[in-house]
Design a protein around this motif. Sequence first.
Motif, PDB file in Angstrom:
ATOM      1  N   SER A 148     -10.328  38.857  14.824  1.00  0.00           N
ATOM      2  CA  SER A 148      -9.258  37.975  15.707  1.00  0.00           C
ATOM      3  C   SER A 148      -9.949  36.523  15.494  1.00  0.00           C
ATOM      4  CB  SER A 148      -9.364  38.246  17.123  1.00  0.00           C
ATOM      5  OG  SER A 148      -9.251  39.702  17.204  1.00  0.00           O
ATOM      6  N   VAL A 149     -11.084  35.987  15.450  1.00  0.00           N
ATOM      7  CA  VAL A 149     -11.433  34.692  15.390  1.00  0.00           C
ATOM      8  C   VAL A 149     -10.849  34.181  13.905  1.00  0.00           C
ATOM      9  CG1 VAL A 149     -13.237  33.080  15.216  1.00  0.00           C
ATOM     10  CG2 VAL A 149     -13.321  34.788  17.029  1.00  0.00           C
ATOM     11  N   VAL A 150     -11.127  34.909  12.728  1.00  0.00           N
ATOM     12  CA  VAL A 150     -10.901  34.490  11.700  1.00  0.00           C
ATOM     13  C   VAL A 150      -9.273  34.404  11.510  1.00  0.00           C
ATOM     14  CG1 VAL A 150     -10.949  34.957   9.026  1.00  0.00           C
ATOM     15  CG2 VAL A 150     -12.990  35.455  10.605  1.00  0.00           C
ATOM     16  N   ILE A 151      -8.624  35.380  11.830  1.00  0.00           N
ATOM     17  CA  ILE A 151      -7.273  35.638  11.539  1.00  0.00           C
ATOM     18  C   ILE A 151      -6.397  34.147  12.470  1.00  0.00           C
ATOM     19  CG2 ILE A 151      -5.080  36.665  12.305  1.00  0.00           C
ATOM     20  CD1 ILE A 151      -6.537  39.206  11.517  1.00  0.00           C
ATOM     21  N   GLU A 152      -7.059  34.011  13.559  1.00  0.00           N
ATOM     22  CA  GLU A 152      -6.495  33.069  14.372  1.00  0.00           C
ATOM     23  C   GLU A 152      -6.657  31.597  13.727  1.00  0.00           C
ATOM     24  OE1 GLU A 152      -6.613  31.338  18.996  1.00  0.00           O
ATOM     25  OE2 GLU A 152      -7.725  33.016  18.225  1.00  0.00           O
ATOM     26  N   ASN A 153      -7.679  31.313  13.307  1.00  0.00           N
ATOM     27  CA  ASN A 153      -8.009  30.161  12.677  1.00  0.00           C
ATOM     28  C   ASN A 153      -7.307  29.912  11.025  1.00  0.00           C
ATOM     29  OD1 ASN A 153      -9.765  27.691  12.794  1.00  0.00           O
ATOM     30  ND2 ASN A 153     -10.917  28.213  10.948  1.00  0.00           N
ATOM     31  N   ILE A 154      -7.215  31.021  10.399  1.00  0.00           N
ATOM     32  CA  ILE A 154      -6.306  30.912   9.378  1.00  0.00           C
ATOM     33  C   ILE A 154      -4.631  30.810   9.729  1.00  0.00           C
ATOM     34  CG2 ILE A 154      -5.229  32.439   7.524  1.00  0.00           C
ATOM     35  CD1 ILE A 154      -8.126  33.828   7.252  1.00  0.00           C
ATOM     36  N   HIS A 155      -4.465  31.291  10.994  1.00  0.00           N
ATOM     37  CA  HIS A 155      -3.002  31.014  11.315  1.00  0.00           C
ATOM     38  C   HIS A 155      -2.662  29.604  11.785  1.00  0.00           C
ATOM     39  CE1 HIS A 155       0.795  32.144  13.110  1.00  0.00           C
ATOM     40  NE2 HIS A 155       0.385  31.532  14.313  1.00  0.00           N
ATOM     41  N   ARG A 156      -3.687  29.065  12.066  1.00  0.00           N
ATOM     42  CA  ARG A 156      -4.012  27.603  12.638  1.00  0.00           C
ATOM     43  C   ARG A 156      -3.528  26.744  11.340  1.00  0.00           C
ATOM     44  NH1 ARG A 156      -7.310  23.551  12.822  1.00  0.00           N
ATOM     45  NH2 ARG A 156      -8.841  24.754  12.190  1.00  0.00           N
ATOM     46  N   HIS A 157      -4.250  27.074  10.409  1.00  0.00           N
ATOM     47  CA  HIS A 157      -3.902  26.339   9.178  1.00  0.00           C
ATOM     48  C   HIS A 157      -2.815  26.357   8.252  1.00  0.00           C
ATOM     49  CE1 HIS A 157      -7.895  24.621   8.124  1.00  0.00           C
ATOM     50  NE2 HIS A 157      -8.488  25.540   8.984  1.00  0.00           N
ATOM     51  N   LEU A 158      -2.195  27.531   8.586  1.00  0.00           N
ATOM     52  CA  LEU A 158      -0.797  27.996   8.092  1.00  0.00           C
ATOM     53  C   LEU A 158       0.153  27.153   8.823  1.00  0.00           C
ATOM     54  CD1 LEU A 158      -0.793  32.043   7.980  1.00  0.00           C
ATOM     55  CD2 LEU A 158      -0.332  30.179   5.840  1.00  0.00           C
ATOM     56  N   GLU A 159      -0.068  26.964  10.221  1.00  0.00           N
ATOM     57  CA  GLU A 159       0.935  26.178  10.899  1.00  0.00           C
ATOM     58  C   GLU A 159       1.098  24.555  10.675  1.00  0.00           C
ATOM     59  OE1 GLU A 159      -0.084  27.143  15.056  1.00  0.00           O
ATOM     60  OE2 GLU A 159       1.461  28.569  15.200  1.00  0.00           O
ATOM     61  N   GLU A 160      -0.336  24.194  10.053  1.00  0.00           N
ATOM     62  CA  GLU A 160      -0.335  23.049   9.548  1.00  0.00           C
ATOM     63  C   GLU A 160       0.443  22.647   8.229  1.00  0.00           C
ATOM     64  OE1 GLU A 160      -4.519  22.163   9.459  1.00  0.00           O
ATOM     65  OE2 GLU A 160      -4.655  22.125  11.678  1.00  0.00           O
ATOM     66  N   GLY A 161       1.040  23.851   7.548  1.00  0.00           N
ATOM     67  CA  GLY A 161       1.924  23.393   6.340  1.00  0.00           C
ATOM     68  C   GLY A 161       1.147  24.037   5.131  1.00  0.00           C
ATOM     69  N   LYS A 162      -0.196  24.741   5.315  1.00  0.00           N
ATOM     70  CA  LYS A 162      -0.868  24.854   4.116  1.00  0.00           C
ATOM     71  C   LYS A 162      -0.529  26.102   3.341  1.00  0.00           C
ATOM     72  CE  LYS A 162      -4.887  22.418   5.738  1.00  0.00           C
ATOM     73  NZ  LYS A 162      -6.267  22.379   6.368  1.00  0.00           N
ATOM     74  N   THR A 163      -0.743  26.296   2.336  1.00  0.00           N
ATOM     75  CA  THR A 163      -0.269  27.627   1.805  1.00  0.00           C
ATOM     76  C   THR A 163      -1.265  28.539   2.135  1.00  0.00           C
ATOM     77  OG1 THR A 163      -1.879  27.512  -0.379  1.00  0.00           O
ATOM     78  CG2 THR A 163       0.268  26.373  -0.488  1.00  0.00           C
ATOM     79  N   PRO A 164      -0.583  29.933   2.106  1.00  0.00           N
ATOM     80  CA  PRO A 164      -1.634  31.315   2.397  1.00  0.00           C
ATOM     81  C   PRO A 164      -3.044  31.154   1.865  1.00  0.00           C
ATOM     82  CG  PRO A 164       0.638  31.834   1.990  1.00  0.00           C
ATOM     83  CD  PRO A 164       0.466  30.520   1.558  1.00  0.00           C
ATOM     84  N   VAL A 165      -3.137  30.635   0.478  1.00  0.00           N
ATOM     85  CA  VAL A 165      -4.653  30.764  -0.153  1.00  0.00           C
ATOM     86  C   VAL A 165      -5.294  29.988   0.521  1.00  0.00           C
ATOM     87  CG1 VAL A 165      -5.588  30.467  -2.309  1.00  0.00           C
ATOM     88  CG2 VAL A 165      -3.523  31.818  -2.241  1.00  0.00           C
TER      89      VAL A 165
END
Length: 200
Positions: A148-165
């Motif tokens: 959950s911690v990892v997914i939530e942090n990745i989700h935060r970066h996705l909302e900033e407009g970064k690519t999934p990778v």
Amino acid sequence: RPEEHRAWHLVRIAGNGEIQRLPAVSIALAKRQGANAVQIAEAILDQLQRVRGAVVPEGIAVTVTRDYGATANDKVNELLFHLALATLSIVALITLTIGWREGMVVFVVIPTTILLTMFSAWAMGYTLTRSPLFGLVVSIGILVDDASVVIENIHRHLEEGKTPVQASLQGAREIVGPVISMTITLAAVYAPIGFLGGLT
């Protein structure tokens, strides 16, 4: 005295409610270490049905007083039910709060991890009892905390407009240290249980 070494079976008589004491023979069967208690109990009951009327005369009543195979089977099924319920609850919670993609990641990760754990235990010759199943239930919490911690942090970066990778790499890299530290701390909390003898 002979009376002290006899076994008796108490039967309540229908109608008047009196208790009748009948002579009995008590037989206890135990499994070998590492054997499957459920399969052994079923095989014994099946064999008992075969010898009725031959080895066991018709007039003799046979009563199973304790069946640890059935008890073990019920408790294992109950733990598996709670394991599945916990997994589905966590997936539903993450899907509702973060998103369906993140929920699917958790839905794939938890069963895969549990199956790999069970396969490893089978390959090393361990038996599936209540204790390891309870450990799996506890470990789901640890696994989901980390995921959950990892997914939530990745989700935060996705909302900033970064690519999934990019979001995956940066999001995981930022918190890899704290997640590993958290896992080691939780493992250290439960590690002393491994040194306890008997049924912990």
